[in-house]
Design an enzyme around this catalytic site. Sequence first.
Site, short mmCIF file in Angstrom:
data_model
loop_
_atom_site.label_atom_id
_atom_site.label_comp_id
_atom_site.label_asym_id
_atom_site.label_seq_id
_atom_site.Cartn_x
_atom_site.Cartn_y
_atom_site.Cartn_z
N CYS A 2 -33.34 32.71 78.17
CA CYS A 2 -33.74 31.71 79.15
C CYS A 2 -32.48 31.18 79.83
O CYS A 2 -31.37 31.51 79.45
CB CYS A 2 -34.46 30.56 78.46
SG CYS A 2 -35.82 31.09 77.43
N TRP A 74 -37.92 32.94 79.51
CA TRP A 74 -38.41 34.28 79.16
C TRP A 74 -39.11 34.08 77.82
O TRP A 74 -38.48 33.75 76.82
CB TRP A 74 -37.26 35.28 79.02
CG TRP A 74 -37.73 36.67 78.76
CD1 TRP A 74 -38.38 37.51 79.64
CD2 TRP A 74 -37.60 37.41 77.54
NE1 TRP A 74 -38.65 38.71 79.04
CE2 TRP A 74 -38.20 38.69 77.76
CE3 TRP A 74 -37.05 37.16 76.32
CZ2 TRP A 74 -38.25 39.68 76.78
CZ3 TRP A 74 -37.10 38.13 75.33
CH2 TRP A 74 -37.70 39.38 75.57
N ASN A 100 -32.54 27.37 74.89
CA ASN A 100 -32.44 28.83 75.04
C ASN A 100 -32.07 29.38 73.67
O ASN A 100 -31.05 29.01 73.10
CB ASN A 100 -31.35 29.20 76.06
CG ASN A 100 -31.09 30.70 76.09
OD1 ASN A 100 -31.98 31.50 75.82
ND2 ASN A 100 -29.85 31.08 76.39
N GLU A 472 -30.28 57.45 81.83
CA GLU A 472 -30.08 56.23 82.64
C GLU A 472 -30.97 56.27 83.88
O GLU A 472 -31.57 55.27 84.26
CB GLU A 472 -28.60 56.09 83.00
CG GLU A 472 -28.27 54.92 83.90
CD GLU A 472 -28.65 53.56 83.33
OE1 GLU A 472 -28.99 53.47 82.12
OE2 GLU A 472 -28.64 52.58 84.09
N GLU A 479 -37.98 50.89 84.49
CA GLU A 479 -37.89 49.42 84.30
C GLU A 479 -38.14 48.65 85.60
O GLU A 479 -38.45 47.46 85.53
CB GLU A 479 -36.57 49.02 83.66
CG GLU A 479 -35.34 49.16 84.52
CD GLU A 479 -34.10 48.58 83.82
OE1 GLU A 479 -34.18 47.60 83.09
OE2 GLU A 479 -33.02 49.17 84.04
N HIS A 495 -38.21 72.68 73.39
CA HIS A 495 -38.63 72.27 72.03
C HIS A 495 -39.78 71.26 72.08
O HIS A 495 -39.83 70.33 71.27
CB HIS A 495 -37.41 71.71 71.28
CG HIS A 495 -36.28 72.67 71.24
ND1 HIS A 495 -36.25 73.76 70.40
CD2 HIS A 495 -35.18 72.77 72.01
CE1 HIS A 495 -35.15 74.47 70.61
NE2 HIS A 495 -34.48 73.88 71.58
N LYS A 594 -32.47 39.55 82.07
CA LYS A 594 -31.18 40.19 82.30
C LYS A 594 -30.43 40.44 81.00
O LYS A 594 -29.72 41.41 80.87
CB LYS A 594 -30.31 39.32 83.21
CG LYS A 594 -28.98 39.94 83.56
CD LYS A 594 -29.13 41.28 84.27
CE LYS A 594 -27.81 41.95 84.54
NZ LYS A 594 -27.96 43.34 85.02
C1 AGP Z 1 -30.50 47.89 81.95
O1 AGP Z 1 -30.91 48.15 83.27
C2 AGP Z 1 -31.38 46.88 81.27
N1 AGP Z 1 -31.44 45.69 82.00
C3 AGP Z 1 -31.07 46.72 79.79
O2 AGP Z 1 -31.30 47.96 79.16
C4 AGP Z 1 -29.62 46.27 79.43
O3 AGP Z 1 -28.72 47.31 79.70
C5 AGP Z 1 -29.57 45.97 77.92
O4 AGP Z 1 -30.46 44.90 77.65
C6 AGP Z 1 -28.16 45.60 77.43
O5 AGP Z 1 -27.71 44.46 78.08
P1 AGP Z 1 -26.14 44.09 77.98
O6 AGP Z 1 -25.39 45.21 78.62
O7 AGP Z 1 -26.02 42.80 78.73
O8 AGP Z 1 -25.79 43.96 76.53
#
Ligand code: AGP
Length: 599
Positions: A2, A74, A100, A472, A479, A495, A594
Amino acid sequence: MCGIIGYIGEKEVKPLLIEGLKRLEYRGYDSSGICVKNNSGLSIVKNVGKVEKLEKDARLSSIKGKVGIAHTRWATHGEPSELNAHPHYDCKNELAVVHNGIIENYVPLKKMLEKEGHKFKSQTDSEVIAHLLEKFYRGNLAEALLKVLPLLQGTYGLAVISKKNEEIVIAKKGSPLVLGIGNNKMLFASDQTALINYVPNIAYLNDNEIAILKENSFEIRNSNGKIIKPKIEALKLDAEDIEKNGFEHYMLKEIFEQPKSIKRALSGRLNKDGVKLSIDINLKKINRIVLLGCGTSWHSALIGKYLIEDLTNIPVEVDYASEFRYRTNPLKSSDLVIALSQSGETADTLAAIKKAKESKAKTIGLVNAVGSSIARECQSVIYLQAGPEIGVASTKAFTSQVTTLLLLALYIRKEKGMKLDKKLLKEILTLPKKVFSSLQTENKIKELADKFKDNKNFIFLGKGVNFPIALEGALKLKEISYIHAEGYPSAEMKHGPIALVDENMHCLFICTHDHTYDKVLSNIEEVKARKGKIIVITDKADDKLTSKADEIIYVPHIDPILAPLINIIPLQLFAYHVANMKGLDVDKPRNLAKSVTVE
Ligand code: AGP
């Protein structure tokens, strides 16, 4: 995760709190709320949904005051609802809290408080803080909070205000909290982006510290109430760092910022003669490396394995931080554990590095957020220098992580007395230019996005150092566009996954020229033979490809070890344009935040 923010000063607090919440919204956007203190007491307004809903709430117009706290959520405990939104009151609406983190022992605490007659309104863990405060409050807010904190198990970055005290008291343990120090005003926030343009200086709280904020002063104390002198530093970010600068979304701005962010990652650290990193750990004796991360950061760790092993010949293991923290991983003093994290607050990664530190292993953080928990937990930190990344889907931080891993591999190579390949150094310096050219695929990508935006599935395939790019690319697409996408090593299709292939399945191959090129060609052939649709990212025209692929995207050629930084660009753009064409919220995708500061 949050976002919390608060202000005490000479100005009306409401507009600043709303603006601050908008800057913190990437941390969580299920609900938001503010609490303002004025002569008649405390007033709270809160809403489900994004901050703009709160901003338009007619109830705000009657709220005036110069002291306030605010929160964007969140959801962890209790679904997104107005009742579960923060701030939370005590029984008498005389104390309010924003939080938070997670209070792990909230159930027994809530039961104890209910037995004592406290009435709860929400299903959240956080509300217990307000009622515990009420239990201990006898007029001194800081003293009451110092009695509450030892009862809390879990993590918190929290703030409390009361109708009777002209101050805000904040406390930190496991979740970030930064103090904003100004003239005739004091602020706090979950991260420094919310303080830009409001204060010249900041100070980070450490775990088990509280701070008492008044209009013209602040005091930091540790859990025993002893006064602590903080390290005060200038707030180095500016408005441009958090504006969209004409782009429709932060994510698109950050994708196009990558030539510059990669240049920043290299600046002052690499030139044609060699690499310079300030790492206060002796790496000469390192003979095993463990790379840890989550999500996109785990993908950059997978690339790091190729880079470090190729350049230093040191064996590298890659682990999900969330797995490593529960594994019996024997570590020795000759081991180096590297945590990769954009936010520097991911709970699993923080816990993993704390576990690594229990052994004799050395620890380094590759982190974007300056002063974040992981940055401060590691023995040494190399900042990505990518600037704030607001879009929930990580883009520039990913390429800066890979660039920084490359620099670290070169640095270790040098420390081991191995010669640096001048040709490679020169090629690395062409990265910003070649990433810029890779961005020029955008028009072609828009056509493909329009063609495939209604697909239900995608398979992304790559080999060697391009396998993590397949992962990636799949993560980016799923996402933000909510289309199911999987990434695989291209040879793995045989496989099992190839059973999924028919004329409706689109397979996106990363097939740039390196020692695995011909092998990937055969994997393309295998999909073709089963009527699969084929999209290819490649770096050179080749009849063998044009005869098989339904769509081809050309990117610049570069030394294969650097190719991930070029090949990811069209995949970032593809995910962005598909999601945008579907009318989805690209910067704040559903269910995500985030940084995941909970387990
Ligand atoms: C990536 O696009 C995602 N938002 C998520 O997988 C992110 O990479 C993951 O939560 C790790 O976050 P960080 O790099 O801040 O540790």
